[in-house]
Design a protein around this motif. Structure first.
Motif, PDB file in Angstrom:
ATOM      1  N   SER A   1       3.950 -11.142  -3.021  1.00 13.15           N
ATOM      2  CA  SER A   1       2.944 -10.754  -4.010  1.00 13.15           C
ATOM      3  C   SER A   1       2.641  -9.261  -3.950  1.00 13.15           C
ATOM      4  CB  SER A   1       1.663 -11.557  -3.793  1.00 13.15           C
ATOM      5  OG  SER A   1       0.727 -11.301  -4.821  1.00 13.15           O
ATOM      6  N   THR A   2       2.439  -8.700  -2.752  1.00  6.87           N
ATOM      7  CA  THR A   2       2.171  -7.266  -2.657  1.00  6.87           C
ATOM      8  C   THR A   2       3.385  -6.452  -3.103  1.00  6.87           C
ATOM      9  OG1 THR A   2       2.724  -7.347  -0.292  1.00  6.87           O
ATOM     10  CG2 THR A   2       0.398  -7.385  -0.876  1.00  6.87           C
ATOM     11  N   THR A   3       4.597  -6.974  -2.837  1.00 11.94           N
ATOM     12  CA  THR A   3       5.815  -6.326  -3.338  1.00 11.94           C
ATOM     13  C   THR A   3       5.784  -6.258  -4.862  1.00 11.94           C
ATOM     14  OG1 THR A   3       7.131  -7.026  -1.422  1.00 11.94           O
ATOM     15  CG2 THR A   3       8.337  -6.501  -3.433  1.00 11.94           C
ATOM     16  N   GLY A   4       5.359  -7.350  -5.502  1.00 15.37           N
ATOM     17  CA  GLY A   4       5.256  -7.377  -6.954  1.00 15.37           C
ATOM     18  C   GLY A   4       4.178  -6.453  -7.494  1.00 15.37           C
ATOM     19  N   LEU A   5       3.032  -6.372  -6.808  1.00 14.74           N
ATOM     20  CA  LEU A   5       1.942  -5.500  -7.242  1.00 14.74           C
ATOM     21  C   LEU A   5       2.378  -4.033  -7.257  1.00 14.74           C
ATOM     22  CD1 LEU A   5      -1.099  -7.119  -5.403  1.00 14.74           C
ATOM     23  CD2 LEU A   5      -0.896  -6.801  -7.875  1.00 14.74           C
ATOM     24  N   ALA A   6       3.126  -3.631  -6.216  1.00 11.38           N
ATOM     25  CA  ALA A   6       3.598  -2.247  -6.149  1.00 11.38           C
ATOM     26  C   ALA A   6       4.580  -1.954  -7.272  1.00 11.38           C
ATOM     27  CB  ALA A   6       4.241  -1.981  -4.795  1.00 11.38           C
ATOM     28  N   SER A   7       5.475  -2.894  -7.569  1.00 11.88           N
ATOM     29  CA  SER A   7       6.454  -2.702  -8.638  1.00 11.88           C
ATOM     30  C   SER A   7       5.783  -2.625 -10.004  1.00 11.88           C
ATOM     31  CB  SER A   7       7.481  -3.838  -8.632  1.00 11.88           C
ATOM     32  OG  SER A   7       8.429  -3.677  -9.656  1.00 11.88           O
ATOM     33  N   THR A   8       4.692  -3.343 -10.177  1.00 11.53           N
ATOM     34  CA  THR A   8       3.989  -3.362 -11.462  1.00 11.53           C
ATOM     35  C   THR A   8       3.183  -2.089 -11.691  1.00 11.53           C
ATOM     36  OG1 THR A   8       3.948  -5.754 -11.707  1.00 11.53           O
ATOM     37  CG2 THR A   8       2.127  -4.573 -12.703  1.00 11.53           C
ATOM     38  N   GLY A   9       2.825  -1.371 -10.614  1.00 11.70           N
ATOM     39  CA  GLY A   9       2.161  -0.085 -10.814  1.00 11.70           C
ATOM     40  C   GLY A   9       0.906   0.173 -10.024  1.00 11.70           C
ATOM     41  N   ALA A  10       0.521  -0.725  -9.111  1.00  9.97           N
ATOM     42  CA  ALA A  10      -0.672  -0.474  -8.299  1.00  9.97           C
ATOM     43  C   ALA A  10      -0.477   0.786  -7.459  1.00  9.97           C
ATOM     44  CB  ALA A  10      -0.951  -1.671  -7.390  1.00  9.97           C
ATOM     45  N   ASN A  11      -1.514   1.623  -7.381  1.00 10.71           N
ATOM     46  CA  ASN A  11      -1.428   2.773  -6.473  1.00 10.71           C
ATOM     47  C   ASN A  11      -2.343   2.641  -5.262  1.00 10.71           C
ATOM     48  OD1 ASN A  11      -3.908   3.446  -7.669  1.00 10.71           O
ATOM     49  ND2 ASN A  11      -3.057   5.105  -8.910  1.00 10.71           N
ATOM     50  N   ILE A  12      -3.130   1.564  -5.218  1.00  7.83           N
ATOM     51  CA  ILE A  12      -3.906   1.128  -4.050  1.00  7.83           C
ATOM     52  C   ILE A  12      -3.918  -0.400  -4.104  1.00  7.83           C
ATOM     53  CG2 ILE A  12      -6.197   0.958  -2.995  1.00  7.83           C
ATOM     54  CD1 ILE A  12      -5.438   3.688  -2.565  1.00  7.83           C
ATOM     55  N   ILE A  13      -3.758  -1.058  -2.959  1.00  8.08           N
ATOM     56  CA  ILE A  13      -3.891  -2.519  -2.903  1.00  8.08           C
ATOM     57  C   ILE A  13      -5.040  -2.865  -1.968  1.00  8.08           C
ATOM     58  CG2 ILE A  13      -2.816  -4.695  -2.186  1.00  8.08           C
ATOM     59  CD1 ILE A  13      -0.116  -3.520  -3.004  1.00  8.08           C
ATOM     60  N   LEU A  14      -5.995  -3.664  -2.465  1.00  5.71           N
ATOM     61  CA  LEU A  14      -7.077  -4.187  -1.637  1.00  5.71           C
ATOM     62  C   LEU A  14      -6.702  -5.602  -1.220  1.00  5.71           C
ATOM     63  CD1 LEU A  14     -10.242  -3.016  -3.623  1.00  5.71           C
ATOM     64  CD2 LEU A  14      -8.983  -1.821  -1.821  1.00  5.71           C
ATOM     65  N   PHE A  15      -6.730  -5.854   0.073  1.00  5.26           N
ATOM     66  CA  PHE A  15      -6.217  -7.113   0.632  1.00  5.26           C
ATOM     67  C   PHE A  15      -7.323  -7.785   1.447  1.00  5.26           C
ATOM     68  CE2 PHE A  15      -2.055  -9.159   1.934  1.00  5.26           C
ATOM     69  CZ  PHE A  15      -2.629 -10.188   2.661  1.00  5.26           C
ATOM     70  N   SER A  16      -7.849  -8.872   0.918  1.00  4.92           N
ATOM     71  CA  SER A  16      -8.896  -9.639   1.597  1.00  4.92           C
ATOM     72  C   SER A  16      -8.276 -10.614   2.593  1.00  4.92           C
ATOM     73  CB  SER A  16      -9.708 -10.410   0.546  1.00  4.92           C
ATOM     74  OG  SER A  16     -10.445 -11.452   1.133  1.00  4.92           O
ATOM     75  N   THR A  17      -8.836 -10.678   3.798  1.00  4.38           N
ATOM     76  CA  THR A  17      -8.333 -11.610   4.801  1.00  4.38           C
ATOM     77  C   THR A  17      -9.460 -12.122   5.685  1.00  4.38           C
ATOM     78  OG1 THR A  17      -6.733 -11.944   6.590  1.00  4.38           O
ATOM     79  CG2 THR A  17      -7.736  -9.760   6.427  1.00  4.38           C
ATOM     80  N   GLY A  18      -9.379 -13.392   6.050  1.00  3.01           N
ATOM     81  CA  GLY A  18     -10.376 -13.980   6.946  1.00  3.01           C
ATOM     82  C   GLY A  18      -9.834 -14.283   8.324  1.00  3.01           C
ATOM     83  N   LEU A  19      -8.499 -14.431   8.411  1.00  2.00           N
ATOM     84  CA  LEU A  19      -7.859 -14.754   9.680  1.00  2.00           C
ATOM     85  C   LEU A  19      -7.127 -13.561  10.265  1.00  2.00           C
ATOM     86  CD1 LEU A  19      -6.355 -18.241   8.694  1.00  2.00           C
ATOM     87  CD2 LEU A  19      -8.524 -17.764   9.826  1.00  2.00           C
ATOM     88  N   GLY A  20      -6.784 -12.574   9.407  1.00  2.00           N
ATOM     89  CA  GLY A  20      -6.096 -11.374   9.868  1.00  2.00           C
ATOM     90  C   GLY A  20      -4.624 -11.389   9.525  1.00  2.00           C
ATOM     91  N   THR A  21      -4.111 -10.262   9.063  1.00  2.00           N
ATOM     92  CA  THR A  21      -2.695 -10.103   8.762  1.00  2.00           C
ATOM     93  C   THR A  21      -2.350  -8.623   8.837  1.00  2.00           C
ATOM     94  OG1 THR A  21      -0.991 -10.293   7.041  1.00  2.00           O
ATOM     95  CG2 THR A  21      -3.263 -10.066   6.302  1.00  2.00           C
ATOM     96  N   PRO A  22      -1.154  -8.270   9.328  1.00  2.00           N
ATOM     97  CA  PRO A  22      -0.768  -6.866   9.399  1.00  2.00           C
ATOM     98  C   PRO A  22      -0.120  -6.343   8.122  1.00  2.00           C
ATOM     99  CG  PRO A  22       0.912  -8.205  10.444  1.00  2.00           C
ATOM    100  CD  PRO A  22      -0.182  -9.148  10.007  1.00  2.00           C
ATOM    101  N   THR A  23      -0.020  -7.153   7.072  1.00  2.00           N
ATOM    102  CA  THR A  23       0.747  -6.820   5.878  1.00  2.00           C
ATOM    103  C   THR A  23       0.494  -5.406   5.355  1.00  2.00           C
ATOM    104  OG1 THR A  23       0.772  -9.135   5.201  1.00  2.00           O
ATOM    105  CG2 THR A  23       1.238  -7.515   3.502  1.00  2.00           C
ATOM    106  N   GLY A  24       1.585  -4.700   5.063  1.00  2.00           N
ATOM    107  CA  GLY A  24       1.518  -3.384   4.443  1.00  2.00           C
ATOM    108  C   GLY A  24       2.564  -3.280   3.359  1.00  2.00           C
ATOM    109  N   ASN A  25       2.768  -2.082   2.834  1.00  2.00           N
ATOM    110  CA  ASN A  25       3.742  -1.866   1.771  1.00  2.00           C
ATOM    111  C   ASN A  25       4.368  -0.494   1.947  1.00  2.00           C
ATOM    112  OD1 ASN A  25       4.269  -0.769  -1.266  1.00  2.00           O
ATOM    113  ND2 ASN A  25       4.628  -2.969  -1.164  1.00  2.00           N
ATOM    114  N   PRO A  26       5.640  -0.323   1.581  1.00  2.98           N
ATOM    115  CA  PRO A  26       6.300   0.965   1.791  1.00  2.98           C
ATOM    116  C   PRO A  26       5.740   2.108   0.941  1.00  2.98           C
ATOM    117  CG  PRO A  26       7.911  -0.777   1.392  1.00  2.98           C
ATOM    118  CD  PRO A  26       6.575  -1.336   1.051  1.00  2.98           C
TER     119      PRO A  26
END
Length: 550
Positions: free
Chosen positions: A450-475
């Motif tokens: 999903s974050t890969t798709g958001l970047a391709s569509t044109g997001a220049n900032i991604i806000l990522f909500s988490t309750g358990l924790g995740t290291p996810t990032g984007n290039p």
């Protein structure tokens, strides 16, 4: 008296535990005593009244499940006594009314961004090195190993593991028990900015397993995805490596770049290995072209830009029972603020809109977008059923353990990150954003797809909500991790950027915390702060092949 239970909507018949409550313990809710029969863990739910078998359970004012058996008032809600259930959806119920939040405090504010030739504004300035096909992954890694360290992009401000400390202890005769007690964490405070190209924030190397084999449709979708990354305002240009005979052809990339309005407006260098005299020559050419691109990218400097140039991607992952109370509504408030300021927001993850479809349909500004959304989500749901699954299988074991018992319950909370503004466009996967305001993007619930798709569509900032924790990032796009609870923020402070837990405890309102988060976003967008994923070099990239992915 401290609240120990909370009711999210007046229509709800479930209560959320704000802390652990022991079996048989009596608590007060809205002035009345409630006997919590078997006890309840924090974030889980209890019945506000008695239920018969087949009754509908409601949270966020929406149906989120159906009882499998009778449930007593005060009993805990589990996968053993309710199942997934939604209310369904049809055509729009009428004209949608929206009240925008007060954003006077941010009117006229700016961030320091990179203005591109196509008019879009980036929050970072990155150069990409990408393969058209999986058989170029090795060459990508050779280039990465060769260039990152020497140019200064490999270093990062993060915690390192001191292996030498362990080997020295072993040489000195340390036992297994001694080794297990060693402190091997050290902090590296070096910057990740290159001394040679100070205006280029990142040199990013992508790899993937596509481009050949599979279906021709997969190759074309991959080409469009990669073109979207090059077109993203956070990207200055790209070095592209191909073999020469792959299904993901250069003509597709160029065609999509033309469609996206950036062909000829960004430097893009393409090399095909079958046209080179040797691998050594091929790598040498790629190095020279990458340097040429970095030199061009380095000419661009940050300049003040209005907040209307922000394009916020909205994502959640590792959700818990507090996500729908704190971090997701917080992201929703930010989304509404960005829209009110003339900017753009993108809500993704279609499996996590299951059960809130009617609200989405009602918010679409015309029947064309409502019909497109309905078609996309119904097709997605049908494909999941054909694969022997369904949206009801979306909650992960971690979600369920932390109180999200059904997909409808998870979705009702997840959808809140899209705020309340009208929906001005509906985009299928790999379609590029063209409108200001709130848009929907069809992606799976899988965090990285999903974050890969958001970047391709044109997001220049991604806000990522988490309750358990995740290291996810984007290039290419900064991913701001927002925790739903303070415990997570403290325990995983090396991956969490912002804490929404104060909303749960009542220390701060959603509005107050949204203002705090907006200030932080401006710092990130201006390059004055780095998100934790960037410090950890967490550059996740997984294209979605349009198979069933929940």
């Amino acid at each position: 008296m401290k609240n120990r239970l909370i009711k999210i909507s007046p229509k709800d018949n479930l209560l959320v535990a704000l802390e652990d409550i022991a079996p048989g313990e009596k608590v007060f809710f809205e002035g009345k005593e409630l006997d919590v029969i078997n006890g309840v863990q924090v974030k889980h739910k209890v019945a506000e009244h008695d239920f018969n078998q087949g009754d509908i359970v409601v949270m966020y004012g929406l149906p989120v499940g159906k009882t499998l058996k009778s449930i007593q008032k005060g009993d805990v809600i589990t996968t053993e006594n309710i199942i997934h259930h939604t209310g369904g959806f049809s055509q729009s119920t009428g004209e949608y009314q929206w009240t925008a939040p007060d954003v006077k405090a941010f009117e006229g504010r700016t961030f320091n961004g990179y203005k591109r030739k196509d008019g879009k504004v980036g929050t970072t300035n990155n150069w990409l090195v990408i393969p058209l096909v999986f058989c170029q992954n090795r060459n990508i890694r050779i280039l990465q190993e060769m260039l990152e360290d020497q140019l200064g992009y490999k270093r990062s401000q993060s915690k390192k593991i001191d292996i030498q400390n362990i080997t020295n202890a072993i040489k000195g005769g340390a036992s297994v028990e001694d080794v297990l007690q060693l402190d091997v964490v050290s902090v590296n405070n070096e910057s990740n900015r290159s001394p040679y190209f100070p205006n280029v924030d990142g040199l990013r190397f992508l790899t993937h397993d596509g481009g050949c084999g599979g279906t021709r449709e997969d190759a074309i979708v991959l080409s469009k995805l990669l073109a979207g990354y090059i077109a993203n305002a956070n990207v200055a240009g790209a070095t592209i490596l191909g073999l020469g005979c792959q299904n993901a052809e250069v003509k597709y990339i160029n065609g999509f770049l033309e469609e996206f309005g950036v062909l000829g407006k960004k430097p893009v260098y393409v090399l095909e290995q079958q046209q080179s005299v040797s691998e050594r020559d091929f790598i040498a050419q790629a190095v020279k072209m990458t340097f040429a691109g970095l030199m061009e990218a380095n000419k661009l400097e940050r300049t003040p830009q209005p907040l209307s140039e922000l394009v916020i991607g909205l994502e959640c992952g590792g959700s818990d029972g507090f996500s729908g109370i704190s971090s997701n509504p917080l992201l929703g408030y930010i989304s509404d603020m960005i829209v009110a300021l003339g900017g753009s927001a993108i809500l993704s993850e279609f499996p996590e809109l299951n059960g809130v479809e009617q609200n989405i349909v009602d918010r679409c500004v015309n029947t064309e977008y409502a019909d497109k959304f309905s078609s996309l989500i119904r097709t997605y749901a049908q494909r999941a059923k054909e694969a022997g699954s369904g949206f009801e299988a979306n909650p992960s074991p971690g979600n369920i353990k932390d109180g999200l018992i059904t997909d409808a319950m998870k979705s009702a909370g997840a959808a809140l990150k899209g705020g309340t503004s009208p929906i001005l466009d509906v985009l299928d996967y790999t379609e590029v954003l063209t409108k200001k305001g709130l848009s929907l993007l069809c992606t799976p619930g899988n965090d990285v797809e999903s974050t890969t798709g958001l970047a391709s569509t044109g997001a220049n900032i991604i806000l990522f909500s988490t309750g358990l924790g995740t290291p996810t990032g984007n290039p290419t796009v900064p991913v701001v991790k927002v925790s739903s609870n303070t415990t997570l923020s403290n325990r995983m402070s090396d991956i969490i950027d912002f804490n929404a837990g104060e909303i749960v405890t009542g220390e701060k309102s959603i509005r107050d915390r949204a203002f705090d988060l907006m200030e932080y976003i401006i710092q990130i967008a201006s390059g004055k702060e780095l998100v934790k994923a960037e410090k950890l070099r967490q550059y996740d990239f997984i294209p979605w092949k349009r198979g069933v992915s929940l």
